[in-house]
Design an enzyme around this catalytic site. Structure first.
Site, mmCIF file in Angstrom:
data_model
loop_
_atom_site.group_PDB
_atom_site.id
_atom_site.type_symbol
_atom_site.label_atom_id
_atom_site.label_comp_id
_atom_site.label_asym_id
_atom_site.label_seq_id
_atom_site.Cartn_x
_atom_site.Cartn_y
_atom_site.Cartn_z
ATOM 1 N N GLY A 294 0.809 -1.215 0.000
ATOM 2 C CA GLY A 294 0.000 0.000 0.000
ATOM 3 C C GLY A 294 0.841 1.264 0.000
ATOM 4 N N GLN A 295 0.152 2.389 -0.039
ATOM 5 C CA GLN A 295 0.803 3.700 -0.053
ATOM 6 C C GLN A 295 1.728 3.887 1.144
ATOM 7 O OE1 GLN A 295 -1.000 8.047 -0.462
ATOM 8 N NE2 GLN A 295 -1.680 7.124 1.447
ATOM 9 N N ASP A 296 1.210 3.672 2.346
ATOM 10 C CA ASP A 296 2.011 3.889 3.558
ATOM 11 C C ASP A 296 3.140 2.886 3.662
ATOM 12 O OD1 ASP A 296 0.160 5.844 3.980
ATOM 13 O OD2 ASP A 296 -0.572 5.079 5.896
ATOM 14 N N ASP B 208 -1.038 -13.711 6.006
ATOM 15 C CA ASP B 208 -2.387 -13.162 5.909
ATOM 16 C C ASP B 208 -2.828 -12.738 7.309
ATOM 17 O OD1 ASP B 208 -5.288 -12.926 5.724
ATOM 18 O OD2 ASP B 208 -5.089 -13.890 3.763
ATOM 19 N N LEU C 188 0.021 -1.942 8.972
ATOM 20 C CA LEU C 188 -0.627 -1.025 8.039
ATOM 21 C C LEU C 188 -1.647 -1.754 7.168
ATOM 22 C CD1 LEU C 188 2.556 0.906 6.810
ATOM 23 C CD2 LEU C 188 1.248 1.217 8.922
ATOM 24 N N THR D 146 -7.250 5.400 12.790
ATOM 25 C CA THR D 146 -7.716 6.310 11.752
ATOM 26 C C THR D 146 -8.679 7.360 12.283
ATOM 27 O OG1 THR D 146 -9.045 6.441 9.709
ATOM 28 C CG2 THR D 146 -9.525 4.648 11.198
ATOM 29 N N GLU E 225 -11.304 8.095 10.912
ATOM 30 C CA GLU E 225 -12.671 7.616 10.657
ATOM 31 C C GLU E 225 -13.317 7.062 11.930
ATOM 32 O OE1 GLU E 225 -14.553 7.809 7.962
ATOM 33 O OE2 GLU E 225 -13.046 8.732 6.668
ATOM 34 N N TYR F 298 -15.673 0.145 8.200
ATOM 35 C CA TYR F 298 -14.227 0.364 8.299
ATOM 36 C C TYR F 298 -13.872 1.058 9.607
ATOM 37 C CZ TYR F 298 -9.744 2.720 7.438
ATOM 38 O OH TYR F 298 -8.464 3.194 7.551
ATOM 39 N N LYS G 287 -11.666 -0.517 12.655
ATOM 40 C CA LYS G 287 -10.456 0.164 13.109
ATOM 41 C C LYS G 287 -10.532 0.495 14.606
ATOM 42 C CE LYS G 287 -7.355 0.880 9.827
ATOM 43 N NZ LYS G 287 -5.925 0.502 9.994
ATOM 44 N N HIS H 57 -4.267 11.091 4.645
ATOM 45 C CA HIS H 57 -2.953 11.361 4.083
ATOM 46 C C HIS H 57 -2.891 10.719 2.700
ATOM 47 C CE1 HIS H 57 -2.918 7.865 6.704
ATOM 48 N NE2 HIS H 57 -1.943 7.349 5.994
#
Length: 345
Positions: free
Chosen positions: A12-14, A57, A79, A126, A128, A154, A158, A184
């Site tokens: 992923g991005q992070d 996993d 992450l 997060t 969220e 989500y 989290k 971000h």
């Protein structure tokens, strides 16, 4: 000897930004990746050959124990998640299993290898989790003591991961910290996320590959920063003597509408708005062409209107501060997408 770090969500991005940061600091970097046929495996191998990939996993505790035994990490950064808010409404059970229970599986894997006192753990929480409700301090923003009210599967998943991390910290003495990160973004963001969807569409419109972009709620406000800045905050949390929880944010909000205006301005288009509600459109002021439309299908069952963070604690204790401002973020993303679509910049 070099420190060893294990990153879940390496594709992923992070994960990308954090792996680069840790490599620069001399770490041995291990990344957890799902399955032999993962389409992102080759990208990691090509772009980050220093990352040692381990198959595993988040829903398979045995594979996580094996990953711990192979990497022998001093630091673990979780992450990995089903991280798209909209998708979580379509796959709530999978989101719960991966994003929520997956955190428990990692913490239990740390205990299984006797790492309570030797492994430092970072959980990617997060904004969220706040949900945008009970927002009665305009201009101040949510901090580490604000009330949670998640408004998506989500966010709920989290929040479980956040609280189970705190519980294991208090129950077993694990050096476990939660980073409550506000939005971000960056050039590594997936096109399924609204910011990258916008910048990718802007680039394609500039090059004549598409005529317009379709979006949902234009007036949602978000606290947007650059992902490359935020991973440094993650690392700083695990360098503290005592584990704790920190908000990472910019302390300012911008609407999706503002993001669109800046993105189109990067290709020389001044947006003019016409119509109301679902009939509103964005017009190229110079040509009168419609380049942005509203699609009701992109509205969420429970919309979060505003998310604003207060990073004061992270700035004071960690010495962390964002470097890339909002216009700089939009410019970086548009330029990246123009290059990817074949524009010479």
């Amino acid at each position: 000897m070099a420190k060893s770090a294990l990153i879940t969500g390496i594709t992923g991005q992070d994960g990308y930004h954090l792996a680069n940061l840790l490599n620069e600091k001399g770490y041995d970097v291990y990344g957890l990746i799902r399955g032999q046929q993962n389409p992102k495996r080759d990208r990691v191998i090509k772009e980050q050959p220093f990352v040692k990939l381990i198959e595993g996993d988040l829903t398979d505790q045995g594979s996580l124990i094996r990953a711990m035994q192979i990497a022998k990490p001093e630091e673990v950064y979780n992450l990995g998640a089903i991280s798209h808010v909209g998708h979580s409404f379509k796959s709530p059970q999978l989101t719960a299993d991966v994003t929520g229970k997956g955190v428990l599986n990692i913490l239990e894997a740390i205990r299984a290898v006797g790492g309570e006192k030797t492994i430092r753990f970072y959980q990617a929480s997060t904004s969220e989790m706040f949900g945008g409700l009970d927002y009665n301090r305009p201009g101040v923003g949510y901090d580490e003591n604000s009330l949670f009210h998640p408004r998506s599967p989500y966010g709920v998943a989290k929040l479980y991961g956040h609280w189970i991390t705190k519980n294991y910290r208090e129950s077993y003495g694990i050096h476990a910290s939660c980073g409550i990160l506000f939005n971000h973004e960056g050039d590594r963001r997936g096109v399924e996320f609204v910011t990258r969807k916008i910048t990718n569409a802007v680039a394609r419109i500039k090059l004549g590959k598409q005529t317009h972009v379709e979006l949902g709620n234009l007036d949602s406000k978000r606290d947007w920063g650059y992902a490359g800045d935020y991973v440094e905050g993650m690392w700083r949390m695990l360098q503290q003597d005592k584990p704790d929880d920190y908000v990472l944010a910019t302390g300012e909000t911008h609407t999706i509408r503002e993001f669109c205006e800046l993105a189109f301005a990067e290709i020389g288009i001044k947006l003019e708005w016409q119509g109301e509600d679902v009939n509103e459109v964005g017009i190229d002021a110079a040509t009168d062409k419609t380049v942005l439309k509203i699609n009701p299908d992109f509205f969420r069952p429970a919309e979060v209107d505003i998310l604003l963070g207060n990073p004061a604690k992270a700035e004071e204790v960690l010495g962390w501060k964002r470097k890339v401002d909002f216009p700089g973020l939009v410019k970086l993303m548009v330029e990246t997408d123009l290059a990817l679509e074949g524009e010479v910049i």
